[in-house]
Design an enzyme around this catalytic site. Structure first.
Site, PDB file in Angstrom:
ATOM      1  CB  CYS A   1      -0.966   0.012   1.179  1.00 21.00           C
ATOM      2  SG  CYS A   1      -2.129   1.414   1.103  1.00 21.00           S
TER       3      CYS A   1
ATOM      4  NE  ARG B   1      -5.931  -6.370   2.400  1.00 21.62           N
ATOM      5  CZ  ARG B   1      -5.909  -5.091   2.006  1.00 21.62           C
ATOM      6  NH1 ARG B   1      -5.156  -4.735   0.979  1.00 21.62           N
ATOM      7  NH2 ARG B   1      -6.636  -4.179   2.622  1.00 21.62           N
TER       8      ARG B   1
ATOM      9  CG  ASP C   1      -6.902   6.697  -5.752  1.00 20.67           C
ATOM     10  OD1 ASP C   1      -6.592   7.353  -4.739  1.00 20.67           O
ATOM     11  OD2 ASP C   1      -6.955   5.462  -5.760  1.00 20.67           O
TER      12      ASP C   1
ATOM     13  CB  CYS D   1      -0.224   1.177 -27.983  1.00 24.28           C
ATOM     14  SG  CYS D   1       0.779   0.689 -26.560  1.00 24.28           S
TER      15      CYS D   1
ATOM     16  CB  CYS E   1      -2.054  -3.216 -30.349  1.00 25.03           C
ATOM     17  SG  CYS E   1      -2.510  -4.694 -29.420  1.00 25.03           S
TER      18      CYS E   1
ATOM     19  CB  CYS F   1      -3.864   2.970 -15.660  1.00 23.69           C
ATOM     20  SG  CYS F   1      -3.717   4.447 -14.617  1.00 23.69           S
TER      21      CYS F   1
END
Length: 414
Positions: free
Chosen positions: A26, A138, A303, A344, A347, A357
C-alpha cells in the site's frame, strides 16, 4: 444558456492516508508525507463544501458519493451519517445518490453494517484470497495477518445483506493460484461481485530498496513519498505474463459456469469494449474524469497521481466544476491517448485497452519506443484469449438475447 458539465467521478478520502493496517504493497500510506503534522481527518466544513459542490456540478441522474482511504471508516460513523444528511439536503430533484465506500473491513460491526444497509451503500471490501494468501501482505500495524478481522467484517455485511464488491489485488502471493482465489470467493464466501486489481509498484534505483521493505513497515522519514516514476518494480508486483494467465484461467472457469451469476469487473468491462463502449477510465481512449479529493479539500488529477505535480486545486478556493474543466486536467486526460506508442496504436486489441492506465506505462516497446504498459504482455494475452467468446457474447446481446446463453455453447470450451 449554461453548458452542462461533463459527468465525472470523485473519490474522497475522509481520513487521508491514515489506516489501521500496514499492508506491504500500500504505497498510499506514503501520502502522509504530503501533510506532515496533519490529523488527516476531514472536518465538517470541508465535508459540507464537498457535498454541496458535488451536487451542484453533477448532472441529473446517478451521483456517486465515494469514500476511500487509507481506511475511511477511521473517520467515524457520525461523519458518514452527516454525509448522508448533507447529500439529501443538497441534491437536485432529478439526482439519485449512490453511496459507496472502499474499506479493509476490519472495523465493520453490527452498527456499521446496519447503517450501510439502511442507506443502500455499495461496499468494496479488500481481501486477497484465502487466509494463507491474504495474510502474506495484508497485515495490521503489529505485523499480524488481517484475514480473521476482514472475514468478521464480511460476515456482518452478509448478515445485514449489504451489497458488497470484493476487491482483490493480484500480486506475487496469489498470481500462481487463480482458481484457488476464485473458488474461495465464489464457493466459500458466496461473493457475486469481484474486482481484480493488479499490484504494480514502480520504483527507481534509489527507492527500490526502501519500497521492497514494504510500505506498511516503513515509518515517517523512512517512508519516502511514492511517485509514479522509475522503470523498476517491487518484488510484490505482479508479473505481467502471469497476470494474463491469472485472468485467462478464471475467465475459462467463469465462461463455463458463472456468466450471469458471478460478475467480474474485468470481464464486464471487456465485454463493453467489444460492444464499442468504454466502461472504465483505464480502457478509454482518454481519461481525466476520475479525480480524488484529499481530507483537506485538495483535488488531484487521479487517485494514482496524488503528488504535487498533479494537484489541481482546493475546493475552498477552486470549485469542483473549475477543477473538472481546468486546462491542466484536460491535458492530463488527453495525454493518455497522445502518449500512446505506435506499437499500441497498431495493436489488434487497442480498442479493448488503449494502453490501460498511464501509471503503468514505463517500459519500452519491442522496437525501443518508450511508454509501453508494464502489463501489456498480460493484457494482450488476455484480450486475444477472450476475443472469440467476446464476439459471440456481443452478438447475443445485439440480438436482444442474454449473455449467459454462451454457457454450454462451443465457445464456453476454451
Amino acid at each position: 444558456m449554461q453548458t452542462e458539465l461533463p459527468r465525472f467521478h470523485l473519490l474522497a478520502k475522509p481520513a487521508g492516508a491514515a489506516c489501521n493496517l500496514g499492508c506491504h504493497y500500500c504505497f498510499f500510506l506514503s501520502k502522509e508525507n504530503l501533510y506532515q503534522g496533519d490529523s488527516f481527518l476531514m472536518n465538517g466544513l470541508t465535508l459540507e463544501t464537498y457535498i454541496k459542490q458535488l451536487m451542484a456540478s453533477s448532472p441529473d441522474g446517478q451521483v456517486d458519493i465515494a469514500w476511500q482511504g487509507g481506511e475511511p471508516m477511521l473517520r467515524g460513523l457520525d461523519f458518514f451519517k452527516k454525509s448522508v444528511e448533507l447529500a439529501h439536503q443538497h441534491k437536485k430533484p432529478n439526482q439519485q445518490i449512490l453511496h459507496t465506500i472502499q474499506t479493509n473491513g476490519t472495523l465493520i460491526d453490527d452498527e456499521w453494517a446496519a447503517f450501510f444497509k439502511e442507506h443502500h451503500y455499495l461496499v468494496g471490501l479488500s481481501i486477497d484470497g484465502p487466509r494463507s494468501i491474504h495474510n502474506v501482505y495484508r497485515e495490521n500495524k503489529q505485523g499480524v495477518g488481517s484475514f480473521d478481522d476482514v472475514l468478521r467484517g464480511w460476515n456482518y455485511l452478509r448478515k445485514h445483506e449489504v451489497d458488497v464488491n470484493i476487491l482483490c489485488t493480484v500480486n506475487t502471493a496469489n498470481q500462481e493460484y487463480p482458481l484457488d482465489v476464485y473458488h474461495f470467493f465464489r464457493d466459500e464466501l458466496g461473493a457475486q461481485y469481484i474486482q481484480f486489481i493488479p499490484v504494480v509498484e514502480r520504483a527507481t534505483e534509489v527507492t527500490l530498496t526502501f519500497a521492497d521493505q514494504g510500505w506498511g513497515g516503513l515509518k515517517g522519514k523512512d517512508r519516502p513519498l511514492y511517485k509514479q516514476e522509475g522503470h523498476l518494480v517491487t518484488k510484490r508486483s505482479v508479473n505481467s505474463e502471469k497476470f494474463g494467465q491469472f485472468l485467462n484461467c478464471i475467465f475459462d472457469e467463469w465462461i463455463r459456469c458463472d456468466v450471469g451469476k458471478v460478475f467480474v469487473t474485468t470481464f464486464d468491462v471487456a465485454l463493453g469494449s467489444w460492444l464499442g463502449q468504454h466502461n472504465s477510465c483505464i480502457v478509454s481512449p482518454t481519461c481525466g474524469q476520475s479525480m480524488v479529493l484529499e481530507h483537506n479539500g485538495d483535488v488531484y488529477a487521479c487517485d494514482h497521481f496524488v503528488e504535487p505535480d498533479y494537484l489541481i486545486g482546493n475546493i475552498k478556493n477552486t470549485t469542483l466544476a473549475q477543477c473538472v474543466t481546468s486546462e491542466k486536467q484536460r491535458r492530463f486526460g488527453q495525454s493518455k491517448y497522445d502518449t500512446l506508442p505506435l506499437y499500441c496504436k497498431e495493436c489488434p486489441v487497442l480498442f479493448a485497452c488503449y494502453g490501460e492506465c498511464p501509471r503503468n506505462r514505463f517500459i519500452k516497446t519491442p522496437d525501443g519506443e518508450a511508454g509501453l504498459n508494464y502489463l501489456c504482455a498480460g493484457y494482450r494475452s488476455f484480450f486475444m484469449h477472450i476475443d472469440p467468446v467476446m464476439k459471440a457474447m456481443a452478438a447475443l446481446l445485439k440480438q436482444g438475447r442474454y449473455a449467459d446463453e454462451i454457457m454450454g455453447s462451443p465457445h464456453s470450451v476454451q
